[in-house]
Design an enzyme around this catalytic site. Structure first.
Site, short mmCIF file in Angstrom:
data_model
loop_
_atom_site.label_atom_id
_atom_site.label_comp_id
_atom_site.label_asym_id
_atom_site.label_seq_id
_atom_site.Cartn_x
_atom_site.Cartn_y
_atom_site.Cartn_z
CD GLU A 180 -2.77 -1.27 2.43
OE1 GLU A 180 -2.64 -0.44 3.34
OE2 GLU A 180 -3.65 -2.15 2.44
CD GLU A 240 -4.74 -7.84 1.59
OE1 GLU A 240 -5.64 -7.11 2.06
OE2 GLU A 240 -3.54 -7.62 1.75
#
Ligand code: XIL
Length: 766
Positions: free
Chosen positions: A277, A390
């Protein structure tokens, strides 16, 4: 006297709300002591126990405990202020490098304390605190149980395509049943939290390998691959990494962290999410041209070079691990563009990066399918592998990967329709993943079941919270053959209908163990097909989008007897005896999967269908709801013609959740001639079909009507009057028999001369 007393009575009744401000001390006393209340949060239901103490000087302190789903913690609230009958205070939470502040305001309301809390700019959340302990959080997820039959486990169903995994800090705190489920269904595991810096390396000289070692051991025992998550991230990373803010020191700490952790499990982990991220949220057309990096402590202290460094350290520590850049929302918009800029730079810099992880936190009904497919091919074009790391598709509430930035909406049980829509989303996703299996390494679900998920209450996964498979599970395994590692012979099960039909080839109805959930109509003897003539393909969706072709069997059998192979939605066993599962929701994506399947069969020399199929001639066809499924897949370039029976695109949203949600825009999917076979003005779809007809200007169209109403003639012997019309069209479009065109074109067309039928044509070259 009387009237006065009366009015006083009224006052008294309202006094709890209007008057207590006159007696501050008394109210302080009333506030003092323990209160309990509950809030829904991103981590599930949280029960707060507040202990308020107010000294004689009026100074207040407030301590508390919070019971959340997977933790209990103590809180010292700050900035406590009591003002008459209200109290305000704040809770400070530390997430990695960032501090979050939750503001609370409480006001006495009778015997309760009405508490509102707010977090940043977002609106408040209300809860009534009472002196009594609230009921414990519900143990059972209230999702309806749908009887879903699965004949294969997902890890095997896709084993020739990619790994299917899950996230969790197994095995501790998981039940035996859950551990069995995990090992049976999933081939890969990602530690959900225990390998994150704050857990495994809470302070510079402290490592906690208890859970990570246990996970690695457990996964190895169960023959699951392990995927490390995550080395360098802005969240869940303790502050000590950045103490002093001296770049050299921080670099050294990063290296030591990676060396120790990745080094410890060297050779045991298949991959690492090296950097997580790094790209900022939001963005616009300007930031899209840049990397738009998040202003994290890593960026602030080491600059944009921190990513390359991390990858180099990871490669040194575990040379064989596949190294990932992992992020959320990078499939869409400016963030996608920034991800491409960043990845190109990393490659140019010589960062040893192998793969990209698209996190895949999506919301049912809003999955950006096109963006996802494009992102996969974009990343593959850079020479990188892709995984969905995810995956979860929430049924209620917002999704998205932002850490600590979700607004949780209180959970309501999903309806069967919700579960079916989710199943459809998952099927579409897996159809995309399968199509790009060359680029894709792994699809990992973020959690095990709807209890073991960070989206608790939003029902995002394949199993419900009681470990029952959901429709989503069945929908994705239905995309694959029974066991695609071995060639499975065509099932001997054959059903004969109406003596094999009236065409030149006696037809049978059958199925294939490698084409789950579909019924096949075809000539029994395939010897006649091969070099000279081949079987064109017909993809069929049923009325009501039912999971059986039962209603249309005479019609489809008749067509097959004229030399076609029909792949219709629904298992063969529903043909004779329909049960509840015939009402199970179906998806247009099953038709595409069937097309992929027959194309593959045609190339396999040990297949019954080897070289016998004309894979360049394909009709998308269906009745009513199934007609919409046919329209839905008509954009696929492999479709040669579309036949819409007793159907048309609705002007607004579908009234039935099972229907594909098409708009008139979807008529642009057509890229080849289209035939409508309708039931005249009494057909409920008549208006919609006529409206479709009036709108489409870009492909040849034929509109035919026989005044039989919406039900058509499918159940009549040999499919009734619709059969010769459908067969003539297919012969014309798919077998190029010019004679057959006479049914439709020219002033003297057969249908124009037939009083029972009406026909209109448009967009044909004169
Ligand atoms: C989440 C976990 O699932 C939660 O249990 C934890 O409280 C917070 O982190 N993107 C990521 C994951 O990369 O590490 C996050 O996992 C979800 C978002």
């Amino acid at each position: 006297m009387f009237p006065k007393t009366l009015s006083c009575f009224c006052c008294l009744a309202l006094s709890a709300t209007f008057t207590p401000a006159q007696e501050p001390t008394q109210n302080s006393e009333v506030l003092t002591g323990t209160w309990h209340c509950q809030f829904e949060s991103q981590f599930g239901l949280q029960t707060y126990h507040f202990h308020i103490a107010i000294n004689d000087a009026g100074d207040a302190t407030l301590k508390g405990e919070v019971d959340a789903r997977d933790e209990e913690r103590k809180v010292d609230f700050v900035d406590v202020n009591v003002d008459k009958d209200s109290i305000s205070f704040a809770e400070v939470l530390q997430f990695g490098e960032r501090e979050f502040r939750i503001e609370y305001n409480g006001e006495l309301k009778g015997k309760s304390l009405a508490i509102t809390r707010s977090f940043g700019q977002r609106g408040g959340q209300d809860s009534l605190a009472t002196r009594d302990l609230p009921k414990p959080p519900p143990k059972e997820d209230p999702a309806p149980v749908v009887d879903v039959k699965i004949d294969r486990v997902v890890r095997n169903a896709f084993k020739n395509s990619f790994l299917v995994g899950m996230a969790g800090d197994l095995p501790s705190r998981y039940s035996e049943k859950e551990l069995e489920l995990a090992a049976e269904h999933f081939a890969a595991i990602t530690p959900e939290n225990c390998m994150k810096p704050e857990r495994v390396h809470p302070s510079e000289n402290r490592w906690d390998f208890e859970r990570t070692d246990a996970l690695v051991q457990w996964a190895q025992k169960n023959e699951m691959t392990i995927h490390g998550h995550t080395l360098v991230w802005h969240a869940q990373t303790p502050d000590w990494f950045f103490d002093g803010r001296d770049p050299e020191k921080i670099k050294r700490r990063m290296k030591e962290h990676i060396d120790t952790l990745a080094g410890r499990y060297k050779g045991k982990l298949q991959s690492w999410d090296v950097v997580n991220e790094a790209i900022d949220d939001g963005g616009d057309s300007e930031t899209a041209k840049t990397e738009n990096l998040r202003n994290s402590n890593w960026l602030q202290t080491l600059g944009p070079g921190f990513l390359t460094l991390a990858f180099k350290f990871a490669r040194e520590a575990d040379p064989d691990a596949v190294l990932y850049y992992n992020d959320y929302n990078i499939e869409s918009g400016p963030k996608h563009a920034s991800s491409m800029v960043l990845l190109k730079r990393l490659i140019d810099d010589g960062a040893p990066i192998d793969a990209v992880g698209i996190q895949g936190h999506w919301r049912s009904g809003r999955v950006p399918f096109e963006d996802i497919e494009k992102a996969i091919t974009d990343y593959a074009s850079l020479g990188l592998k892709v995984s969905i790391t995810e995956l979860d598709v929430t049924i209620r509430g917002e999704s998205g990967g932002q850490f600590g930035r979700r607004r949780f909406r209180s959970s309501a049980p999903p309806s069967v329709e919700d579960l079916n829509t989710q199943a459809e989303d998952y099927a579409k996703l897996f159809a995309i993943f399968k199509k790009h299996e060359d680029a894709i390494e792994r699809i990992t679900f973020w959690g095990l079941n709807d209890r073991r998920t960070w989206r608790w209450g939003q029902h995002p996964l394949l199993f419900d919270s009681n470990n029952n498979p959901k429709p989503a599970y069945a929908s994705i395994v239905a995309l694959t053959g029974k066991d695609n590692s071995e060639e499975v012979p065509e099932s001997p099960k054959k059903v004969e209908i109406e003596d094999g039909g009236q065409g030149p080839y006696s037809a049978i109805v059958t199925e294939s163990p490698t084409l789950a959930g579909m019924t096949i109509y075809r000539p029994d003897d395939l010897a006649a097909f091969g070099n000279e003539q081949k079987l064109p393909v017909l993809l069929w969706g049923n009325g009501a989008c039912a999971n059986t072709t039962e209603e249309h069997k005479n019609f489809l059998n008749e067509i097959a007897s004229h030399g076609y192979i029909v792949l219709g939605i629904g298992p063969l066993d529903q043909l004779k005896q329909r049960d509840e599962s015939s009402r199970q929701r179906t998806n247009a994506s099953q038709l595409i999967a069937a097309l992929d399947w027959i194309i593959a069969q045609n190339t396999k020399d040990d297949s019954l269908y080897f070289g016998k199929i004309d894979t360049t001639k394909v009709a998308a066809m269906g009745m009513s709801c199934g007609g919409l499924q046919a329209i839905e897949i008509s954009g696929d370039p492999r479709i040669t013609t579309t036949v819409v029976c007793n159907s048309g695109v609705l002007p607004g949203l579908s009234p039935m959740p099972a229907m594909p949600n098409l708009t008139k825009e979807d008529l642009k999917n057509f890229h080849a001639p289209v035939l409508y076979i309708m039931g005249g003005p009494s057909d409920i779809a008549y208006k919609n079909a006529m409206d479709d007809f009036s709108r489409v200007e870009h492909v040849p169209l034929v509109m035919t009507n026989l005044d039989v109403g919406h039900g058509g003639t499918y159940r009549r012997p040999h499919g009734g009057e619709y059969s010769p019309v459908a067969i003539a069209w297919l012969d014309w479009q798919l077998k190029e028999k010019q004679d057959a065109a006479k049914m439709f074109v020219g002033e003297n067309s057969q249908l124009a001369n037939d009083d029972a039928w009406t026909i209109e044509t448009k967009n044909f070259d004169e």
